[in-house]
Design a protein around this motif. Structure first.
Motif, PDB file in Angstrom:
ATOM      1  N   ALA A 137      82.263 118.628  81.980  1.00  0.00           N
ATOM      2  CA  ALA A 137      82.846 117.441  81.360  1.00  0.00           C
ATOM      3  C   ALA A 137      82.345 116.164  82.025  1.00  0.00           C
ATOM      4  CB  ALA A 137      84.365 117.503  81.429  1.00  0.00           C
ATOM      5  N   PRO A 141      77.722 114.734  77.234  1.00  0.00           N
ATOM      6  CA  PRO A 141      78.090 113.626  76.345  1.00  0.00           C
ATOM      7  C   PRO A 141      79.350 113.964  75.564  1.00  0.00           C
ATOM      8  CG  PRO A 141      76.236 114.854  75.432  1.00  0.00           C
ATOM      9  CD  PRO A 141      76.451 115.375  76.816  1.00  0.00           C
ATOM     10  N   ALA A 142      80.139 112.953  75.267  1.00  0.00           N
ATOM     11  CA  ALA A 142      81.418 113.180  74.580  1.00  0.00           C
ATOM     12  C   ALA A 142      81.236 113.885  73.240  1.00  0.00           C
ATOM     13  CB  ALA A 142      82.146 111.855  74.385  1.00  0.00           C
ATOM     14  N   CYS A 144      79.422 116.320  72.428  1.00  0.00           N
ATOM     15  CA  CYS A 144      79.130 117.758  72.439  1.00  0.00           C
ATOM     16  C   CYS A 144      80.354 118.594  72.103  1.00  0.00           C
ATOM     17  CB  CYS A 144      78.554 118.179  73.790  1.00  0.00           C
ATOM     18  SG  CYS A 144      79.772 118.316  75.114  1.00  0.00           S
ATOM     19  N   TRP A 145      81.550 118.036  72.302  1.00  0.00           N
ATOM     20  CA  TRP A 145      82.773 118.817  72.077  1.00  0.00           C
ATOM     21  C   TRP A 145      83.050 119.011  70.594  1.00  0.00           C
ATOM     22  CZ3 TRP A 145      82.947 120.564  76.609  1.00  0.00           C
ATOM     23  CH2 TRP A 145      82.722 119.763  77.717  1.00  0.00           C
ATOM     24  N   ASP A 215      90.376 117.687  72.659  1.00  0.00           N
ATOM     25  CA  ASP A 215      90.754 116.272  72.565  1.00  0.00           C
ATOM     26  C   ASP A 215      90.681 115.612  73.935  1.00  0.00           C
ATOM     27  OD1 ASP A 215      91.170 116.468  69.847  1.00  0.00           O
ATOM     28  OD2 ASP A 215      93.346 116.764  70.020  1.00  0.00           O
ATOM     29  N   LEU A 217      88.883 116.569  76.550  1.00  0.00           N
ATOM     30  CA  LEU A 217      87.496 116.482  76.986  1.00  0.00           C
ATOM     31  C   LEU A 217      86.754 115.368  76.260  1.00  0.00           C
ATOM     32  CD1 LEU A 217      86.680 120.312  77.136  1.00  0.00           C
ATOM     33  CD2 LEU A 217      86.867 118.750  79.092  1.00  0.00           C
ATOM     34  N   ALA A 218      87.001 115.237  74.970  1.00  0.00           N
ATOM     35  CA  ALA A 218      86.314 114.214  74.184  1.00  0.00           C
ATOM     36  C   ALA A 218      86.713 112.806  74.613  1.00  0.00           C
ATOM     37  CB  ALA A 218      86.617 114.417  72.704  1.00  0.00           C
ATOM     38  N   SER A 219      87.972 112.657  75.046  1.00  0.00           N
ATOM     39  CA  SER A 219      88.451 111.335  75.471  1.00  0.00           C
ATOM     40  C   SER A 219      88.148 111.045  76.937  1.00  0.00           C
ATOM     41  CB  SER A 219      89.959 111.229  75.226  1.00  0.00           C
ATOM     42  OG  SER A 219      90.666 112.141  76.061  1.00  0.00           O
ATOM     43  N   GLY A 220      87.607 112.040  77.641  1.00  0.00           N
ATOM     44  CA  GLY A 220      87.292 111.844  79.052  1.00  0.00           C
ATOM     45  C   GLY A 220      88.484 111.957  79.978  1.00  0.00           C
ATOM     46  N   ASP A 221      89.599 112.466  79.471  1.00  0.00           N
ATOM     47  CA  ASP A 221      90.811 112.625  80.287  1.00  0.00           C
ATOM     48  C   ASP A 221      90.721 113.954  81.034  1.00  0.00           C
ATOM     49  OD1 ASP A 221      93.331 112.819  81.373  1.00  0.00           O
ATOM     50  OD2 ASP A 221      94.390 112.184  79.558  1.00  0.00           O
TER      51      ASP A 221
END
Length: 235
Positions: A137, A141-142, A144-145, A215, A217-221
């Motif tokens: 993560a 890149p965001a 990829c999820w 969600d 992982l995509a938001s970087g949380d």
């Protein structure tokens, strides 16, 4: 009875196989002699051993093969419409996976999992998967999820149906695709082996956690992603 279609293993078709009650041996343990439920048809592209292995795995997940019970190779072969040889070969693979154990001169006993066994397996999964996903993560890149979302949605749809065998396959497909992003093939194989030994208990909750994880992982949380993944692997 639906045979697997291998010429040398094909049994007489059209002959029904009556269910025979389990019989106790001299030590009082039960050995199942037959099944009532028909075998599932499996695509012909697989080898007989591979077909039997897939069918046995589904029977283990669905509960058709009962933990603690002993099943013989010849009788399972009759159940699947094949000789005992591919059954024994498939069972040896399940021995390596920890799903069954050999009972000399009798067959194979389905492994029983204690609460401690499940907790230890979940701990090992967490030690492998959580750091790997968090490292991924931090570098991936965001976008990829998004490629994993169809797999998560497929698992969620299957979970609603309550088909444990189908869900186990969908669940493994999601986790395999997730870990494959690390580029570590051995990690994928080891994690899959552990996952086979720790089936989900609550299918809908388990499937929903896939989507929550994506969600996060995509938001970087990453803190949320770590929390969700730890809870997920511990069931």
């Amino acid at each position: 009875m639906v045979p697997f279609g291998h010429q040398e293993d094909r049994m007489e078709q059209g002959r029904p196989h009556a269910a025979v009650p389990a019989q106790a041996d001299a030590r009082g343990e039960h050995v199942h002699e037959a099944y009532e439920r028909p075998a599932r048809r499996v695509p012909q592209r697989y080898s007989v051993r591979g077909q039997v292995l897939d069918a046995l795995r589904k029977a283990l997940v669905s509960g058709e093969l009962t933990p603690g019970e002993v099943y013989s190779g010849p009788v399972l072969g009759e159940r699947f419409g094949v000789s005992a040889t591919p059954v024994r070969e498939a069972m040896q693979q399940l021995v390596l996976e920890g799903a069954v154990e050999v009972v000399p001169n009798r067959g194979f006993r389905v492994a029983s999992r204690t609460a401690r066994d499940l907790a230890e397996l979940a701990e090992v999964r967490a030690l492998l998967e959580v750091p790997a996903v968090l490292r991924l993560a931090g570098a991936a890149p965001a976008g990829c999820w998004a490629g994993l979302r169809p797999l998560a949605e497929r698992a969620a749809a299957v979970a609603v149906c309550g088909d444990r065998a189908a869900y186990a396959e969908a669940d493994r497909a999601f986790h395999a695709a997730l870990l494959a992003l690390t580029g570590n093939r051995q990690l994928v194989l080891v994690a899959e082996g552990l996952q086979r030994r720790t089936p989900a208990t609550d299918l809908t909750r388990d499937a929903a956690e896939h989507l929550v994880l994506l969600d996060a992982l995509a938001s970087g949380d990453l803190a949320r992603a770590e929390d969700v993944l730890r809870r997920h692997v511990h069931g």
